[in-house]
Design an enzyme around this catalytic site. Structure first.
Site, PDB file in Angstrom:
ATOM      1  N   GLU A   1       7.483   5.121  -1.544  1.00  0.00           N
ATOM      2  CA  GLU A   1       6.965   3.752  -1.568  1.00  0.00           C
ATOM      3  C   GLU A   1       7.797   2.926  -2.534  1.00  0.00           C
ATOM      4  O   GLU A   1       8.120   3.397  -3.626  1.00  0.00           O
ATOM      5  CB  GLU A   1       5.504   3.770  -2.032  1.00  0.00           C
ATOM      6  CG  GLU A   1       4.858   2.398  -2.059  1.00  0.00           C
ATOM      7  CD  GLU A   1       3.513   2.429  -2.766  1.00  0.00           C
ATOM      8  OE1 GLU A   1       2.486   2.391  -2.078  1.00  0.00           O
ATOM      9  OE2 GLU A   1       3.494   2.496  -4.003  1.00  0.00           O
TER      10      GLU A   1
ATOM     11  N   TYR B   1       7.011  -5.167   0.186  1.00  0.00           N
ATOM     12  CA  TYR B   1       6.418  -3.825   0.071  1.00  0.00           C
ATOM     13  C   TYR B   1       6.948  -2.981   1.214  1.00  0.00           C
ATOM     14  O   TYR B   1       6.919  -3.430   2.369  1.00  0.00           O
ATOM     15  CB  TYR B   1       4.885  -3.911   0.178  1.00  0.00           C
ATOM     16  CG  TYR B   1       4.242  -2.539   0.228  1.00  0.00           C
ATOM     17  CD1 TYR B   1       3.776  -1.915  -0.932  1.00  0.00           C
ATOM     18  CD2 TYR B   1       4.145  -1.849   1.435  1.00  0.00           C
ATOM     19  CE1 TYR B   1       3.232  -0.646  -0.882  1.00  0.00           C
ATOM     20  CE2 TYR B   1       3.602  -0.576   1.479  1.00  0.00           C
ATOM     21  CZ  TYR B   1       3.143   0.022   0.322  1.00  0.00           C
ATOM     22  OH  TYR B   1       2.623   1.282   0.370  1.00  0.00           O
TER      23      TYR B   1
END
Ligand code: GDP
Ligand code: MN
Length: 380
Positions: free
Chosen positions: A185, A101
């Site tokens: 993101e 992530y």
């Protein structure tokens, strides 16, 4: 403004981040053709501006073009957290070895940015962050310095990401700066079986203040937005649709926010947020009321105005005008206080509309509006 995954993917690609080959369509038949062009196997992904598509069944790995068509037919039209799926992206599948992530996000508290990264990315990242916060590194990024290689190395080290991710971390910062984004993101950023680093999903939020510079991204048809929201935006109103039944109008974001709380405290749910702003004119009030009354979910409307720069008689005048234009069928509770309150109240009293009542306090007004909404809901 949030971008769709396929738009984020395109931005990443323009900045040299490795992404899977992919194409978007709104037709199951074309999905079959795209899958064929990708080599048969594909990942079919719902294009909606919300996360958790995987868990909602909006991401499917398919083995051949026929299955791609079937998956597209199934996913198109799906409702994912209130977002209707109008298009799907077909991407070349990737053999995932590890999922990471990574994101950069504006951190208003520090007046800077935060790099957030974890070696445990993927669909369970929220659970990881909640249960093992130490598995998610948060590194402040000074916007004046940005993310040169040395900083990217620090971020990767802190999160336990392999050194091959450093280049992507540098480029992702570039996306944020060059595209005027408030958030970029990638989840998952994957390491493939053959050791490549690929951005498999992307979320990008552009800064609305930079719309004039990013017009090529901001031309989406209003179909995906709540049409009342676009109507309100066209009139310069600050309106957000919520899912309750009490319409809320006030002046000033702070007052409107607390009005939402007070309505909730009375056991009802606000149907919207609408801030008519400071110094609102009768025209603005009339526009606001017409937007809120057009929402079929609204059962009663609470107008809560504390006159500072805004004069309560102008607000009252706007309500009286709106009553002519909109011809409401739902009750209104109005609380006017502050600048020119007495004149405002007198104007409304003189109009004596059967659906409009006044309350002296914010709490009293909210209680009354909540009760009217509950009674209307029960009567249906
Ligand atoms: P989200 O659930 O909305 O975040 O959608 P994602 O695009 O992140 O997809 C959800 C999950 O699907 C990812 O975490 C991956 O595990 C999986 N996935 C997505 N693309 C691929 C792929 O090309 N191959 C494989 N094996 N899995 C994929
Ligand atoms: Mn994802």
């Amino acid at each position: 403004m949030d971008l769709y995954e396929h738009q984020a993917r395109e931005l990443f690609e323009e900045h040299g981040i490795v992404v899977p080959r992919a194409e978007v369509t709104d037709s199951p038949e074309r999905a079959r053709g795209i899958a064929r062009a990708l080599g048969g196997r594909a990942v079919v992904k719902a294009q909606v501006k919300t996360g958790g598509r995987g868990k909602a069944g909006g991401v499917r790995l398919v083995a051949d073009p026929a299955e791609a068509e079937e998956a597209a037919r199934h996913i198109l039209g799906m409702d994912i957290k209130g977002h209707r799926v109008r298009s799907v992206m077909l991407a070349e599948p990737c053999e995932i070895e590890r999922e990471f992530y990574v994101s950069y996000v504006l951190d208003r508290a520090s007046g800077g940015f935060l790099a957030i990264a974890s070696a445990d990315g993927g669909m369970e990242i929220e659970e990881v962050a909640a249960r093992r916060p130490e598995a998610v590194a948060r590194i402040p990024v000074d916007p004046a310095v940005g993310v040169p290689t040395a900083t990217a190395v620090r971020i990767a080290d802190a999160a336990g990401l392999p050194p091959q991710t450093v280049d992507t971390l540098v480029r992702l910062w570039d996306v944020l700066v060059r595209e005027d984004a408030l958030l970029v993101e990638v989840n998952p950023l994957v390491m493939t079986a053959d050791g490549r680093i690929v951005a498999l999903d992307g979320k990008v939020t552009l800064d609305d203040n930079a719309r004039f510079r990013q017009s090529r991204r901001c031309d989406e048809p209003p179909a995906s937005a709540d049409s009342l929201e676009s109507r309100a935006a066209a009139r310069g109103l600050n309106y957000v649709k919520l899912d309750g039944e009490v319409g809320v109008i006030g002046n000033g974001a702070g007052l409107v926010m607390s009005t939402l709380d007070v309505v909730a405290g009375c056991g009802a749910r606000p149907a919207n947020f609408l801030d008519i702003g400071g110094g609102a004119s009768a025209r603005v009030m009339a526009d606001g009321l017409s937007v809120v009354l057009s929402d079929p979910d609204v059962k009663s409307v609470l107008v809560n105005v504390f006159g500072g720069i805004t004069a309560c008689d102008a607000v009252a005048d706007g309500i009286v005008r709106a009553l002519e234009e909109v011809r409401p069928t739902k009750p209104l509770v109005v609380r006017l206080d502050g600048n020119n309150a007495a004149r405002g109240r007198a104007l409304l009293a003189a109009r004596a509309h059967p659906l409009v009542e006044q309350a002296a306090t914010m709490d009293g007004a909210a209680r009354r509006a909540a009760r009217l909404a509950t009674a209307a809901s029960a009567a249906v």
